[in-house]
Design a protein around this motif. Structure first.
Motif, short mmCIF file in Angstrom:
data_model
loop_
_atom_site.label_atom_id
_atom_site.label_comp_id
_atom_site.label_asym_id
_atom_site.label_seq_id
_atom_site.Cartn_x
_atom_site.Cartn_y
_atom_site.Cartn_z
N ASN A 59 0.82 -1.21 0.00
CA ASN A 59 0.00 0.00 0.00
C ASN A 59 0.86 1.26 0.00
OD1 ASN A 59 -2.32 -1.59 0.10
ND2 ASN A 59 -2.50 -1.45 2.32
N VAL A 60 1.85 1.32 0.90
CA VAL A 60 2.64 2.55 1.01
C VAL A 60 3.52 2.73 -0.23
CG1 VAL A 60 2.57 2.57 3.52
CG2 VAL A 60 4.47 1.44 2.36
N ARG A 61 3.96 1.63 -0.82
CA ARG A 61 4.76 1.76 -2.04
C ARG A 61 3.90 2.19 -3.22
NH1 ARG A 61 8.33 -3.59 -0.48
NH2 ARG A 61 9.54 -2.51 1.13
N ALA A 62 2.64 1.73 -3.24
CA ALA A 62 1.72 2.19 -4.28
C ALA A 62 1.45 3.68 -4.13
CB ALA A 62 0.41 1.41 -4.21
N ASN A 63 1.35 4.13 -2.89
CA ASN A 63 1.14 5.55 -2.63
C ASN A 63 2.34 6.36 -3.10
OD1 ASN A 63 -0.35 7.81 -1.13
ND2 ASN A 63 1.67 7.85 -0.17
N MET A 165 -0.75 16.45 -1.35
CA MET A 165 -1.12 15.89 -0.04
C MET A 165 -1.17 14.38 -0.20
SD MET A 165 -4.13 18.48 1.25
CE MET A 165 -3.80 20.16 1.76
N ALA A 166 -0.02 13.78 -0.35
CA ALA A 166 0.06 12.33 -0.60
C ALA A 166 0.26 11.59 0.71
CB ALA A 166 1.22 12.04 -1.56
N GLY A 167 -0.70 10.76 1.07
CA GLY A 167 -0.60 10.00 2.30
C GLY A 167 -0.57 10.88 3.53
N LEU A 168 -1.35 11.93 3.53
CA LEU A 168 -1.39 12.88 4.64
C LEU A 168 -2.69 12.86 5.41
CD1 LEU A 168 -0.58 15.46 6.25
CD2 LEU A 168 -1.44 16.79 4.31
N MET A 169 -3.82 12.84 4.70
CA MET A 169 -5.09 13.18 5.32
C MET A 169 -5.55 12.19 6.38
SD MET A 169 -5.38 16.00 3.94
CE MET A 169 -6.91 16.49 4.71
N HIS A 170 -5.03 10.95 6.37
CA HIS A 170 -5.41 10.02 7.43
C HIS A 170 -4.84 10.44 8.78
CE1 HIS A 170 -1.52 8.70 6.05
NE2 HIS A 170 -1.39 7.85 7.04
N CYS A 171 -3.89 11.38 8.76
CA CYS A 171 -3.33 11.91 10.01
C CYS A 171 -4.15 13.09 10.55
CB CYS A 171 -1.89 12.35 9.79
SG CYS A 171 -0.78 11.02 9.29
N ILE A 172 -5.17 13.50 9.82
CA ILE A 172 -6.04 14.61 10.23
C ILE A 172 -7.40 14.04 10.59
CG2 ILE A 172 -6.93 16.88 9.63
CD1 ILE A 172 -3.89 16.69 9.48
N PRO A 173 -7.73 13.97 11.88
CA PRO A 173 -9.03 13.39 12.27
C PRO A 173 -10.19 14.27 11.84
CG PRO A 173 -7.92 14.34 14.18
CD PRO A 173 -6.95 14.41 13.04
N ASP A 174 -11.37 13.67 11.79
CA ASP A 174 -12.55 14.40 11.32
C ASP A 174 -12.83 15.64 12.16
OD1 ASP A 174 -12.93 12.56 9.28
OD2 ASP A 174 -14.35 11.34 10.44
N GLU A 175 -12.55 15.58 13.47
CA GLU A 175 -12.85 16.72 14.33
C GLU A 175 -11.98 17.94 14.01
OE1 GLU A 175 -10.68 13.63 17.02
OE2 GLU A 175 -12.17 13.64 15.39
N ALA A 196 -3.03 17.21 -5.82
CA ALA A 196 -2.71 15.78 -5.92
C ALA A 196 -2.81 15.20 -4.52
CB ALA A 196 -1.31 15.57 -6.49
N LEU A 197 -3.75 14.29 -4.33
CA LEU A 197 -4.06 13.81 -2.98
C LEU A 197 -4.27 12.31 -2.98
CD1 LEU A 197 -6.38 15.48 -0.39
CD2 LEU A 197 -6.78 13.09 -0.99
N SER A 198 -3.77 11.66 -1.94
CA SER A 198 -4.04 10.23 -1.73
C SER A 198 -4.34 10.01 -0.27
CB SER A 198 -2.86 9.37 -2.18
OG SER A 198 -1.68 9.71 -1.47
N GLN A 199 -5.11 8.97 0.02
CA GLN A 199 -5.58 8.71 1.38
C GLN A 199 -5.81 7.22 1.56
OE1 GLN A 199 -7.69 10.49 4.26
NE2 GLN A 199 -7.62 8.36 4.92
N PRO A 200 -5.26 6.60 2.63
CA PRO A 200 -5.56 5.19 2.90
C PRO A 200 -7.06 4.95 2.99
CG PRO A 200 -3.74 5.91 4.26
CD PRO A 200 -4.28 7.14 3.58
N ARG A 263 -4.91 -1.50 -4.36
CA ARG A 263 -4.32 -1.31 -3.04
C ARG A 263 -5.21 -0.40 -2.23
NH1 ARG A 263 -1.33 -5.69 -3.06
NH2 ARG A 263 0.16 -5.74 -4.79
N SER A 264 -5.06 -0.44 -0.92
CA SER A 264 -5.97 0.27 -0.03
C SER A 264 -5.60 1.75 0.08
CB SER A 264 -6.00 -0.40 1.33
OG SER A 264 -6.45 -1.73 1.22
N VAL A 265 -5.54 2.41 -1.06
CA VAL A 265 -5.22 3.83 -1.12
C VAL A 265 -6.04 4.46 -2.24
CG1 VAL A 265 -3.41 5.57 -1.46
CG2 VAL A 265 -2.83 3.38 -0.38
N TRP A 266 -6.84 5.48 -1.91
CA TRP A 266 -7.52 6.26 -2.92
C TRP A 266 -6.61 7.38 -3.39
CZ3 TRP A 266 -11.30 3.95 -5.05
CH2 TRP A 266 -12.20 3.15 -4.31
N ALA A 267 -6.62 7.68 -4.68
CA ALA A 267 -5.71 8.69 -5.22
C ALA A 267 -6.36 9.40 -6.38
CB ALA A 267 -4.39 8.05 -5.66
N GLY A 268 -6.04 10.68 -6.51
CA GLY A 268 -6.55 11.45 -7.63
C GLY A 268 -5.84 12.78 -7.76
#
Length: 273
Positions: A59-63, A165-175, A196-200, A263-268
């Motif tokens: 997953n992280v290598r795909a990201n 923002m590649a592999g970043l947003m999962h570190c930002i909680p919804d709150e 350019a953004l990706s998220q697990p 892989r378990s990563v959304w990207a766009g």
């Protein structure tokens, strides 16, 4: 605007202290990527995630590969010469500035992260071309005011900028309103800029990701949030998604013959109209 590479000392509340007894997501990722810039506590977390059966290294290598393809597209085909890379992580192969400056040595890149070990390695490794610029801001990505202010000393905000923002947003909680964070940054860049953004993902190999989330929540000091495709799509509001849209990372404009197993990563990549 200064040329070359600059890495100012962190000041005030951004002044970091390296604590090798507490795991940090940047160093855990470094271990999964095969790096050596990690400590025993990071390796313990990384190995316990691997033990859940989640193919996390894939997953992280795909990201990481998505990051390289996206930056190359933006520099080589979209003509972007300025990049704001948020949540940089530890330097690895084909960092944003390396990919962009291979296309045009005059490309300008600003990195931002809040881990002190990232700052140390940024000084040593994130050196750009003499004719371009590579700078580093030591700040939490949620401190958008500080980042955007300091980035203006390197980037021209009257010209298009690619926000990475590649592999970043999962570190930002919804709150902490991650969608609002993205919207704030995009509001400051001009038409013709890109995101350019990706998220697990929570909804690709969901059971394995849930097991991983349980381990991470138990062992990591910071909350990790996986998200569904619909949730990730919110980050692109106000942009026009490029083909093929929001897809598993290996499926975003893969090289001919590349492995496109999901892989378990959304990207766009989206363009601000």
């Amino acid at each position: 605007m200064a040329e070359g590479s600059t890495y100012p000392e962190p000041q005030g509340r951004d002044q970091g202290r390296l604590d090798t007894g507490i795991p940090h997501i940047a160093r855990v990722y470094d271990y999964w990527l095969g790096g050596k810039d990690n400590y025993a506590v990071d390796r313990e977390v990384a190995e316990k995630v691997i033990a859940t059966g989640n193919p996390v290294t894939h997953n992280v290598r795909a990201n990481r590969a998505f990051l390289g393809r996206a930056v190359h597209y933006l520099a080589a085909e979209a003509g972007i010469r300025q990049f704001l890379d948020l949540g940089t992580g530890l330097p690895s192969a084909d960092n944003t500035h390396e990919v962009a400056q291979r296309v045009d040595p005059q490309a300008r890149i600003v990195y931002a992260d809040n881990d002190p070990i990232v700052l140390v390695h940024a000084r040593a490794l994130l050196t750009g071309s003499p004719s371009g610029a590579t700078t580093y801001i030591h700040a939490d990505v949620r401190d958008t005011e500080k980042i955007l202010l300091e980035a203006r000393s390197t980037l021209d905000f009257d010209q298009p900028i690619a926000v990475v923002m590649a592999g970043l947003m999962h570190c930002i909680p919804d709150e902490d309103d991650p969608a609002g964070l993205v919207a704030t940054v995009l509001s400051e860049v001009v038409s013709g800029s890109y995101l350019a953004l990706s998220q697990p993902a929570a909804d690709i190999n969901g059971l394995a990701m849930a097991r991983t989330g349980a381990v991470m929540d138990r062992l990591m000091p910071a909350k990790i949030t996986y998200r569904t495709r619909d949730q990730v799509a919110r980050f692109f509001e106000g942009t026009e998604l490029l083909e093929p849209g929001l897809v598993p990372a290996p499926s975003w404009r893969p090289a001919p013959g590349a492995d496109t197993a999901p892989r378990s990563v959304w990207a766009g990549v989206g363009r601000k109209p």
